[in-house]
Design an enzyme around this catalytic site. Sequence first.
Site, short mmCIF file in Angstrom:
data_model
loop_
_atom_site.label_atom_id
_atom_site.label_comp_id
_atom_site.label_asym_id
_atom_site.label_seq_id
_atom_site.Cartn_x
_atom_site.Cartn_y
_atom_site.Cartn_z
CE LYS A 1 -3.96 1.95 2.59
NZ LYS A 1 -4.87 1.76 3.74
CB SER A 43 -8.14 3.71 2.73
OG SER A 43 -7.34 3.08 3.71
CB SER A 97 -8.57 0.93 5.62
OG SER A 97 -9.24 2.13 5.41
#
Length: 466
Positions: free
Chosen positions: A66, A141, A165
């Site tokens: 990420k 997210s 997330s």
Amino acid sequence: MSELYELGISEARKGIANGDFTAVDLVESVISRYESDDLHAYLTFDEEGALELARKNPRAVPVAVKDLINVEGQPCTCASKILEGYVSPYDATVISRMKAAGFIPAGRVNMDEFAMGSSTENSAYGPTRNPFDRDRVPGGSSGGSAAAVGGNLCIAALGTDTGGSIRQPASFCNCVGVKPSYGRVSRYGVTAFASSLDQVGPMTKSVEDAAVLLQAIAGHDEMDGTTPREPVPDYAELIRGASLKGVRIGLPKEYFNVGGVDAEVSRITDEAISKCEAAGAELVEVSLPHTSYAMAVYYIIAPAEASANLARFDGVRYGHRSREAHDVLSLYAKSRAEGFGPEVKRRIIMGTYVLSSGYYDAYYGRAQKVRTLVKRDFDEAFGKVDALLTPCAPTPAFKIGELQDPLTMYLNDLFTIPSALAGVCAASVPAGFAKPSGLPVGVQFVCGSFEEARLLKICKAFEDAR
Ligand code: GLN
């Protein structure tokens, strides 16, 4: 023959051990998917860097990262314009641990800007698409991580979870996603959103893979004072032969018959409950009475911490610097106005407000007290049961552009925020597909603090029971 990028960690390791292929073949296969990525799961990929690590360690397995986790020499934009052009000077602890455990950081995946959002539409670099329906979001997210895993654009990925997330996008994209207990995994080198909540965790194609990757990244770190010396169990070994026989699973009554929950999500959750029962689990109704306050508490605490953490992006030390500035104050103001997107600005404004003098006690102070009550609910429940089973997200993946109102977007995390506030561990595991859309739906299992071994065992037994 199936392609190497379709493999999970465990299968990839087996293939390497058998001499069927090497890390270089794996990385090349993943790079071919990066180059044909039509989901916009990836932001960037240091192809040469990944191949070089693969040549040095031919038994290693590539993992997508990420874009808020620092990897030395690679960009780390947090999907924000304000960090455009920033290059990390060091590895996050999770990255150095991963490398030591035979993994290669391979590709940087999209996210909501600074991890604020539930759809990856808040990325300054454009949304990611759901691999099961390109008109839909992958969740957020950690939407790039989830789309890359669910769409076989990588072997496994790292995500982060502050209020849901990892778990909500895992549910939307048919992945396993584990949010470790607060303190289980070091946050050193992970761009901070809300420091009392943030955790890094694995997003994978199987529970076994999640166990292996979590084991690699977990543990005490001198650089993060919230990580106790609690030894890291051998998760991969412990989940072998996992069973649900005699496991006491609590069904928190506040999580069922809630308005706004999709009928297919309810059906699939009910089915999951029946499967656990058939596999020998004992189901117990429990109560988490402060559940309804959790959302409000989160949207005070998380923005408050974010407003403090994001103060460092001032146009002086990092990333974007406004060309319009004429003195130091306008440099701060203009760099931030130009660099941050609307959701991030909304959080900073809310966070600054609840921390400002005269409002601190009324908002932030009270939210902290209610957070303690939320945490106590979980402590009490775990006195009676081994784990909780709940829906993970209220709906399957929604359409890109469908949720325009921020409050409606926030409701996505209804079922994931309370456990985040409590600091306990939780996971989303694939549970089925909604009819007639065929969209994946996950269920959430929650266990007590530092009970990841138990959580993973239960997830594994559920995965097997399906
Ligand atoms: N969707 C929640 C938010 O926007 C949670 C995000 C997260 O866990 N990083 O804050």
